[in-house]
Each structure stands twice: as structure tokens, then as C-alpha cells.
Design an enzyme around this catalytic site. Sequence first.
Site, PDB file in Angstrom:
ATOM      1  N   GLU A 177       0.812  -1.215   0.000  1.00 54.69           N
ATOM      2  CA  GLU A 177       0.000   0.000   0.000  1.00 54.69           C
ATOM      3  C   GLU A 177       0.851   1.273   0.000  1.00 54.69           C
ATOM      4  O   GLU A 177       0.393   2.331   0.412  1.00 54.69           O
ATOM      5  CB  GLU A 177      -0.938  -0.014   1.209  1.00 54.69           C
ATOM      6  CG  GLU A 177      -1.881  -1.206   1.226  1.00 54.69           C
ATOM      7  CD  GLU A 177      -2.682  -1.292   2.502  1.00 54.69           C
ATOM      8  OE1 GLU A 177      -3.566  -0.435   2.696  1.00 54.69           O
ATOM      9  OE2 GLU A 177      -2.430  -2.203   3.308  1.00 54.69           O
ATOM     10  N   ARG A 214     -11.587   2.666  11.356  1.00 51.13           N
ATOM     11  CA  ARG A 214     -12.709   2.417  10.443  1.00 51.13           C
ATOM     12  C   ARG A 214     -13.047   0.939  10.489  1.00 51.13           C
ATOM     13  O   ARG A 214     -12.167   0.083  10.342  1.00 51.13           O
ATOM     14  CB  ARG A 214     -12.348   2.809   9.010  1.00 51.13           C
ATOM     15  CG  ARG A 214     -13.576   2.932   8.091  1.00 51.13           C
ATOM     16  CD  ARG A 214     -13.201   3.057   6.637  1.00 51.13           C
ATOM     17  NE  ARG A 214     -12.786   1.788   6.086  1.00 51.13           N
ATOM     18  CZ  ARG A 214     -11.616   1.558   5.518  1.00 51.13           C
ATOM     19  NH1 ARG A 214     -10.709   2.515   5.437  1.00 51.13           N
ATOM     20  NH2 ARG A 214     -11.318   0.359   5.038  1.00 51.13           N
ATOM     21  N   SER A 220      -6.608  -3.240   3.053  1.00 47.54           N
ATOM     22  CA  SER A 220      -7.043  -2.708   1.755  1.00 47.54           C
ATOM     23  C   SER A 220      -7.393  -3.803   0.754  1.00 47.54           C
ATOM     24  O   SER A 220      -7.213  -3.649  -0.442  1.00 47.54           O
ATOM     25  CB  SER A 220      -5.977  -1.783   1.154  1.00 47.54           C
ATOM     26  OG  SER A 220      -5.923  -0.575   1.848  1.00 47.54           O
TER      27      SER A 220
END
Length: 664
Positions: free
Chosen positions: A356, A595, A482
Site C-alpha cells: 500500500e 474504520r 485494503s
Amino acid sequence: MTLPPVRGRLTADAALAPLVWFKSGGAAEWLFEPADADDLAAFLAALDSGVPVLPLGLGSNLIVRDGGVPGVTIRLGKAFARVESIGDSLLRCGGGASGILVSSTARDAGVAGVEFLRSIPGTVGGFVRMNGGAYGRETADVLVEAEVVLRDGTRRTLSHDALGYSYRHSALPDGAVVVRATFRGVPGEPAAIQAEMDRIAAAREASQPLRSRTGGSTFKNPPGAKAWQLVDAAGCRGLRRGDAQVSEKHTNFLLNLGAASSAEIEALGEYVRARVKAASGVELEWEIQRVGDGLNPSRDGEGDRPAQPGGEGGSPHGASLVESPLHQPSAGPPPRAGEDFRRFHVAVLMGGWSAERAVSLHSGAGVAEALESLGHRVTRVDLTPTVAADLAAAAPDLVFNALHGTPGEDGSVQGLLELMGLRYTHSGLATSVIAIDKVLTKQVLVPAGVPMPGGRIVKSAEVYEADPLPRPYVLKPVNEGSSVGVAIVTEGGNYGSPIGRDTAGPWQEFDELLAEPYVRGRELTTAVLDGADGPRALGVTELRPKSGWYDYDAKYTDGMTEHLFPAPVPDEIAEACRGLALQAHRVLGCRGCSRSDFRWDDERGVDGLFLLEVNTQPGMTALSLVPEQARHTGMSYAELVQAIVVAAMRAPAPRAAARARDAA
């Protein structure tokens, strides 16, 4: 306006800004999402011929003006996003299918020649209409025929020759909607096709501002010249009008840095055209489509008029053109009541070597600019083997951790910062170690009453012998985020049964994988942000990928996923998401922001809601969900960054720093 009955979905006054890449513009008078081609044809046949119709794809090469779009805007959904190989190197593609889906399906079928579509941010319908192309190839090179629904509802199949292709242009009639197209490639080896797709993707990543809010190539290349070179030679690199900017990375791209109106973006483009004409005599043509109505001029007469050199000329927000990006510190917004708003020296730690890295660099760049706008002193630090020496030399008050994946999210960097006695943002060492590991996360949260899918750890070599779970199931790395390395294994899928040894997938990259039952349904996510009164859930977003599932490309490629906020779910589901996200944040001991990602089987009510993972280092790019949810609650990007900084400065100092202070 009276509209014909439909089987699909009709929405009045539908916001278009979330559906276009610039994330600006007004609403559609009506938005029609047909159930299928028959629904579309019947609707257009019965619709008053005087009503304007606009087909909308991914919204990538489009400026929607701030006054909105009159008439009916037509958007093709999943029913039009199928791609299939039909033999003889032919591909039958729905008008709503993305270029990535077309090229990936072609690769799996051994069809070469359409790899370039991987790099075009749009749908098949847009490619056919605009003769989309890149890297020396264009749609006209591969199109056999296109099936369209004309404005009067007539269905027709148009041959390649009937479309009258030229550079970025076709003879497709206005109001016609492309519902299907057939492309012809040539036989090829999947590995070689993938290598070419990777080469194109890398070249595009290196040269274009892909993670920004942009409309793609702004101007057509004039004969014998490159538009970007003419724009650059005219001194327009970095030029701004409000939050609209000419990209510094690729000058044929316009960017929305955050709050630009469509009027500002279009006015900046017109000013660039004027400067190029004055400098070279060349009149650039727009490649980006501009649709809809502008807003009425303001009462003082200072409406949207062309800007003049030196910053003169009005804009809807009173913004002026400047000759370079505005990176100088400013006073920024005033502090909220009771907040500590001292200025700090902040080192923004970004990059690294995880899968990432690119996302981290974009997050870090946005955070650094926001900190500077707030008046903080900023040092940008790319994570390399010399990071400890780099941070020691910088001696910041605080490290803003903008890393994603390992080692920035798994406790490694947190441990280093603890040893160095440096304050840092986001979650601490123990929380990071647990949250990055999907198995440890289950072991902590499930006993606390948080529902998560079952599953077990399997050796990657085992999946070549037998399925670890009944199909469909999910295989994912234990320690990645991700959606990196996630595979959904279904009956009749491309992986084989059992999975083939030579089949590409996470089993070739990781020694161990987590196997989980596949939870059908919808993707939901909730951000939690710490504040003076404790953590609060910002809301619930539903994520609807345009094709396939919510993988890495869908997360970080603008236009690939529709974000719906607030999520159109029952109140009890939204409340459950908020409550579970807060519970996970507290039980794991998250700090700053987190999150939580959910999967909801909408046929089972609350019993069908499962937490998939908790992200302790959520993305902070223009496409990221935490900044988006914060914005919907009235918090600017800079205020979000400041809130994370304040949470870190309120937390206890690392023990090494406390011991050093006591010794002194």
C-alpha cells in the site's frame, strides 16, 4: 414532468457530484437506472421527445456544471456490466463494464490486444462514444460492432464503419445509449497479457495523478503536438483557481483539491486555453465533456467570468488565480471551543515498502498540506532503513503516522517510535499488533459480543488438494489490509476445483491464509473519531463497486465504486454498525480514528451483519472513506487532521520519553 413507468429506478433531483470523478457539480433533474436494455428502450420510446437525455458512465471525463443537468440522466448499473468471451478472440461487453473488467476478462480468456483499456478510466459505453484510447491504441482498433438504444427507443446494431471514428470522436447520435459492444483481440498468453497490463498500469501511475479528483485528460492533443507540453510551455503548471488546480504531475490534468466548484474547474480550463493560445497560437479543444447548466450570476454581478492574469476576475467563491500552488502556512480555521490549537512541528511518516505504499504517499501528501494550512511546521519523511536517524535529526513534537500495511500498521513502527520517545498519531503498539492480525482481532472481539465470520487458518499448499471450506468462501492474508491478496472462491469460478497450482492468487504469495465463509450481501463501513468527549461514530457508508467486488482497485481508483452516505439501510442496521464500530474501537483500544468494515446479508436483518475488520490506519486520500464521512458531518479535511493531532497530543507520552524527562 411526467415520466413513463419503469422496472428500474427513477430518482428525482439526484446528486451527481458523488458519481463523477471531480466530485463537483449539481443534481440531475431525473436519474434513471434501467433494469435492462428492454426497460431502457421502452422508457425512451415513451419519453417525450423534447426531454433531453444524457448517458452517464463512470463520470471520469466529465464536468457537471453547478446548476445541474436538466431532463433525464441515464446510468447503466450491474445488469450492463457483464463481460464474456465468446470465442475466436471476441469479447461481448456490457455498456456499463469498466476497462479494468474488460482487460481482466480478456486476460483470463487468453485474448490479447485490449490491454490498453486497463488504463482508461471509464466504461465501454464511453469508450465507444469517445473512441477512448491510450498508449498508442484506441477503441476503433478493436471494436467490431455496438448495440445501442437510440433516443426514440429504437434498438440498433452499428458496425465499426457506421460509427465514423476519428480522434476522440464518433458519429454516435446524441442521446443514444451504448448497451453492448463486441471487441476483437488476438490470441495471447495470460501471463504475457498480465505483464503488459502491469506495464501500462505502472506507466500510468508514474505519470498521472491517479489518486486525485480529476477528469482525466482535459484537452485533446492537437495535430503534431502534445497538449501537456503546450500547457506547460505556457506557464500553467500548478496554476490554481480556488481549489481547482492544473496538476503539477501531468499538466493536461485539472484537479479538484477539495472544495472546487465546477465553475472554478471549467474557468481554470478556459484560462489555460487562453494562455496556450497566446503563447503558441494553438487553440486547444476540450476532451472533457461539460454538461448541464451554470449557476445564475451573483447579485453583485461578479458571477463566473473568465479570469485574467495576475489573479483578477471573479469566481463564485471569490477565488483568484495564482501562479503556483498555495503551500504556505496560513492561520487556518479558528479552533473549536475548548480545543488546544497550538502549532507543532509534525513529521509526516509515509511511503514505506508495503503493498500500500502508493496509497500511503497520497495520504501523507494530503495530511502534510493540511497541517501546513493550519500553521504547523511539517517535515515529510519517507519510511526507509534510515528512518530512525531521519526522525532523530528532525526532532519533531509529533509523528503523524500516514503509513498503511506493514510495517507501519502492525506495531513495528509504533515500537520504534515508543523506543525513541516520540509521540505519534493513531493506535498504539499493542492495538496495532492485534488489529492487523485478523485471527487475533477475532479472538479479542468475538468474546466481547462483536459478530464476525468464522473460519480457520490454512496452509496455502493445502488449497491445491481440497477446498478448506464449502464454496463459496474467501481466502485472505492474515496480516494485510485494503483487500490486498483477497480471493473469493466460487463454484464455476476461474480458480479451478480444486484450486490450480499455476492459478494466480494469494496462495502463491503467502504461506498461510485465513479461510472464511463468504457472506453475501452489501458492503458497509463506519468511521470512529476521537474527540474531547470521547470517540464518536461519524456515520455509515454503503460501498457499491461498479463491477466485481470491493477490491484494491475498487477502493483506490476513482469512479470504480459508488459511495452512498448515509447508507440506504434500515435504522436498526445503521445503529448496529455505529454501535459495533464504537465497541470495536474501545475494546481494541484504538486511538485517533479507526474504520470498521462490515458485510450485511440484507435477507437476514440484524443477524446478517458481520464485522470483517478494523482499520487502525484508515486512508487519508481524496477517495478515502474517513475524510468523506467527516466531510458529510460538516468537518473539513484540515479539521479532521487537526482532530487526530489533538488526540495524539492528549494521549500519555511514550514511556521512553517519560523516563528521559524524569532522568533530566
